[in-house]
Design a protein around this motif. Structure first.
Motif, PDB file in Angstrom:
ATOM      1  N   GLY A 265      17.333  22.177  21.268  1.00 33.67           N
ATOM      2  CA  GLY A 265      16.591  22.248  22.514  1.00 33.67           C
ATOM      3  C   GLY A 265      15.171  22.738  22.317  1.00 33.67           C
ATOM      4  N   PRO A 266      14.348  22.637  23.375  1.00 28.93           N
ATOM      5  CA  PRO A 266      12.928  23.004  23.256  1.00 28.93           C
ATOM      6  C   PRO A 266      12.683  24.457  22.906  1.00 28.93           C
ATOM      7  CG  PRO A 266      13.528  22.594  25.557  1.00 28.93           C
ATOM      8  CD  PRO A 266      14.675  22.143  24.727  1.00 28.93           C
ATOM      9  N   ASP A 267      13.625  25.339  23.223  1.00 28.82           N
ATOM     10  CA  ASP A 267      13.424  26.751  22.885  1.00 28.82           C
ATOM     11  C   ASP A 267      13.291  26.952  21.378  1.00 28.82           C
ATOM     12  OD1 ASP A 267      13.520  27.324  25.524  1.00 28.82           O
ATOM     13  OD2 ASP A 267      15.466  28.330  25.507  1.00 28.82           O
ATOM     14  N   ARG A 268      13.965  26.114  20.595  1.00 32.61           N
ATOM     15  CA  ARG A 268      13.822  26.228  19.140  1.00 32.61           C
ATOM     16  C   ARG A 268      12.385  25.920  18.742  1.00 32.61           C
ATOM     17  NH1 ARG A 268      12.589  27.289  15.010  1.00 32.61           N
ATOM     18  NH2 ARG A 268      13.575  27.005  12.952  1.00 32.61           N
ATOM     19  N   GLY A 269      11.767  24.995  19.443  1.00 35.08           N
ATOM     20  CA  GLY A 269      10.378  24.659  19.154  1.00 35.08           C
ATOM     21  C   GLY A 269       9.425  25.793  19.483  1.00 35.08           C
ATOM     22  N   ASN A 270       9.752  26.561  20.504  1.00 32.89           N
ATOM     23  CA  ASN A 270       8.871  27.669  20.880  1.00 32.89           C
ATOM     24  C   ASN A 270       8.775  28.728  19.793  1.00 32.89           C
ATOM     25  OD1 ASN A 270       8.448  26.430  23.363  1.00 32.89           O
ATOM     26  ND2 ASN A 270      10.081  27.588  24.388  1.00 32.89           N
ATOM     27  N   ALA A 271       9.770  28.757  18.908  1.00 33.64           N
ATOM     28  CA  ALA A 271       9.764  29.757  17.830  1.00 33.64           C
ATOM     29  C   ALA A 271       8.919  29.319  16.637  1.00 33.64           C
ATOM     30  CB  ALA A 271      11.200  30.025  17.369  1.00 33.64           C
ATOM     31  N   ILE A 272       8.414  28.077  16.669  1.00 31.72           N
ATOM     32  CA  ILE A 272       7.605  27.573  15.554  1.00 31.72           C
ATOM     33  C   ILE A 272       6.208  28.174  15.637  1.00 31.72           C
ATOM     34  CG2 ILE A 272       6.626  25.514  14.471  1.00 31.72           C
ATOM     35  CD1 ILE A 272       8.959  23.925  15.629  1.00 31.72           C
ATOM     36  N   THR A 273       5.744  28.720  14.545  1.00 29.55           N
ATOM     37  CA  THR A 273       4.414  29.321  14.496  1.00 29.55           C
ATOM     38  C   THR A 273       3.416  28.326  13.910  1.00 29.55           C
ATOM     39  OG1 THR A 273       4.887  30.287  12.324  1.00 29.55           O
ATOM     40  CG2 THR A 273       5.388  31.629  14.266  1.00 29.55           C
ATOM     41  N   ARG A 274       2.176  28.779  13.811  1.00 30.37           N
ATOM     42  CA  ARG A 274       1.125  27.894  13.314  1.00 30.37           C
ATOM     43  C   ARG A 274       1.409  27.475  11.872  1.00 30.37           C
ATOM     44  NH1 ARG A 274      -5.375  28.240  13.981  1.00 30.37           N
ATOM     45  NH2 ARG A 274      -5.875  26.558  12.520  1.00 30.37           N
ATOM     46  N   PRO A 275       1.256  26.167  11.578  1.00 26.20           N
ATOM     47  CA  PRO A 275       1.458  25.690  10.203  1.00 26.20           C
ATOM     48  C   PRO A 275       0.454  26.297   9.238  1.00 26.20           C
ATOM     49  CG  PRO A 275       1.497  23.854  11.748  1.00 26.20           C
ATOM     50  CD  PRO A 275       1.017  25.050  12.519  1.00 26.20           C
ATOM     51  N   ALA A 276       0.872  26.329   7.970  1.00 28.62           N
ATOM     52  CA  ALA A 276      -0.007  26.798   6.893  1.00 28.62           C
ATOM     53  C   ALA A 276       0.033  25.765   5.771  1.00 28.62           C
ATOM     54  CB  ALA A 276       0.440  28.163   6.398  1.00 28.62           C
TER      55      ALA A 276
END
Length: 480
Positions: A265-276
């Protein structure tokens, strides 16, 4: 039994087999037309790919995305490959293919069944007089039936090989699904990195214009400028803020997309931080291309297995033109009185071979063979199309990488020049030698070029994903 009598059954069997063969339908010369392309002999690649080949290079490991050096990306793909629903579907297709193989494998085994039966009949006295007519007679029967079809012409063997090839294709489809999931997540992740960088550009633009607004406000207080300069700076700040809002929206959408690709679900996406992510450098391919591409790219391997399965289908269709030889029998007990059922006199036996001929089936059998020939030609055409497309994708990714290097280099020079022009315009404005319009004119192309530079660098990272997908999961990257 005399000598001549002892050989009679064999003679009869041979005669029957000869008659059966003579009665068989003809294939009519039907045969497939498809020819599998040789990647090295048929499809020229030296001119397009030669400059990217590195001697002695090998295909990298399946976890090609680690070339970006981003631990979060590694985690996302690893998590997706452990629980993505499309992988469950691909694995279910493997189970289905294995089950079908199991069914086909049993076709040439002994078949049997046990039957218990009680039946009765009463014949009318008007047809048969007493003591037979007019009396109900019951019979109790217990029997075991068995049969076996002999694979004289290799039909069952071809069916089993065809089913096994289908299993192999389904197993490779799982690998293709894994590659697709990893590639789609990596593409979305590159887009996420681009959105964050676009937000940085908007923030830099806002910061420059806020500094310009502060300078303009100070000059207005001193009576050196009018309110128009302040309003122009406020408008530029608002525009930069709109770009930042758009970047935030894109970031949210891409996070949701990555979560969906992971099967969550979209909540998993909210935990993604800025890429490096690292910036992709010069891309190279192994010297064994294109021949080794056939063994590394899952969709090509699966397509090749389907060609093999279609070829076995032709063998099955051809075997149908010949007689079927069976051995069947039955052993059991039968008696009118249940008490007599297990006596020696109740024994019931029947056994014997049989030959079935495909009479009056010429058109049907030829039609089925034509269908199998066409299926083979279709499988070959699909394989050849995939092969040509795969080499095109490799060439496109390498060409894009090369041209993007040139574009980024040229644009970076322009950005550096624009920054110097902006610095000169701001210095002149501070010294009262220039106007705010001069500064705004110097800043405007810098914003556009920075946005283009972010997009080009993202495209360059996309070429790394594209090349890995085209090669089936591995590519070498020099420098960063």
């Amino acid at each position: 039994m005399s000598k001549s009598q002892s050989f009679r059954p064999r003679g009869l069997t041979a005669a029957a087999l000869a008659m059966a063969l003579s009665a068989c339908a003809s294939t009519g010369g039907l045969q497939p037309k498809g020819q599998i392309h040789d990647a090295n002999a048929t499809l020229a690649t030296q001119e397009s790919l030669g400059q990217y080949v590195r001697s002695g290079a090998e295909f990298p490991a399946a976890n090609w995305w680690t070339a970006f050096g981003d631990a979060q990306l590694d985690t996302l793909i690893r998590e997706a490959l452990s629980a993505q629903p499309s992988l469950d579907a691909a694995n279910a297709r493997v189970d289905l293919a294995n089950a079908q193989l199991g069914l086909v494998t049993q076709e040439d085994k002994w078949q049997g069944q046990a039957v218990g039966q009680v039946s009765g009949v009463q014949l009318p006295e008007t047809i048969i007089p007493e003591p037979i007519g007019g009396e109900f007679k019951a019979t109790t029967i217990g029997r075991v039936q068995f049969s076996k079809t002999f694979d004289v012409w290799g039909s069952n063997k071809a069916k089993q090989a065809q089913s096994l090839d289908a299993v192999h294709a389904a197993q490779v489809d799982v690998q293709a699904a894994r590659l697709s999931i990893a590639a789609n997540i990596a593409r979305a992740y590159v887009g996420l990195d681009q959105a964050y960088r676009a937000k940085d550009v908007a923030a830099d633009e806002r910061q420059r214009n806020e500094a310009l607004l502060k300078l303009a406000s100070a000059r207005v207080k001193k009576g050196l400028d009018n309110e128009l300069q302040v309003r122009n700076s406020q408008m530029a700040i608002a525009s930069a803020q709109q770009l930042s809002f758009a970047a935030d929206q894109q970031i949210a959408f891409l996070k949701h997309a990555i979560a969906a690709l992971m099967g969550q679900g979209p909540d998993r996406g909210n935990a993604i931080t800025r890429p490096a992510m690292k910036q992709a450098g010069r891309l190279n391919v192994p010297s064994v291309l294109p021949s080794e591409l056939l063994g590394h790219r899952p969709d090509l391997v699966a397509a090749r297995w389907r060609v093999e399965a279609a070829a076995k289908g032709i063998d099955v269709a051809k075997a149908a033109f010949y007689p079927t030889i069976n051995l069947s029998g039955m052993a059991g007990l039968a008696a009118a009185d249940v008490m007599d059922l297990f006596s020696a006199k109740a024994l019931l036996l029947q056994v014997g071979p049989s030959i079935s001929l495909p009479l009056f089936a010429q058109r049907r059998l030829q039609g089925q063979l034509a269908v199998n020939d066409a299926q083979y030609d279709l499988a070959v055409a699909q394989y050849n199309g995939l092969l040509a497309g795969a080499l095109r994708e490799v060439a496109d990714a390498l060409t894009s990488n090369r041209t993007l290097d040139a574009q980024i280099g040229s644009l970076q020079m322009a950005v550096d020049a624009a920054r110097k022009a902006e610095a000169i315009a701001v210095a002149r404005y501070r010294a009262g030698l220039g106007t705010q319009i001069d500064v705004l004119n110097a800043q405007r192309p810098l914003l556009q070029m920075n946005q283009q530079l972010v997009a080009l660098k993202a495209q360059k990272n996309q070429t790394l994903v594209d090349l890995n997908t085209a090669l089936g999961g591995g590519v070498l990257m020099e420098g960063n």
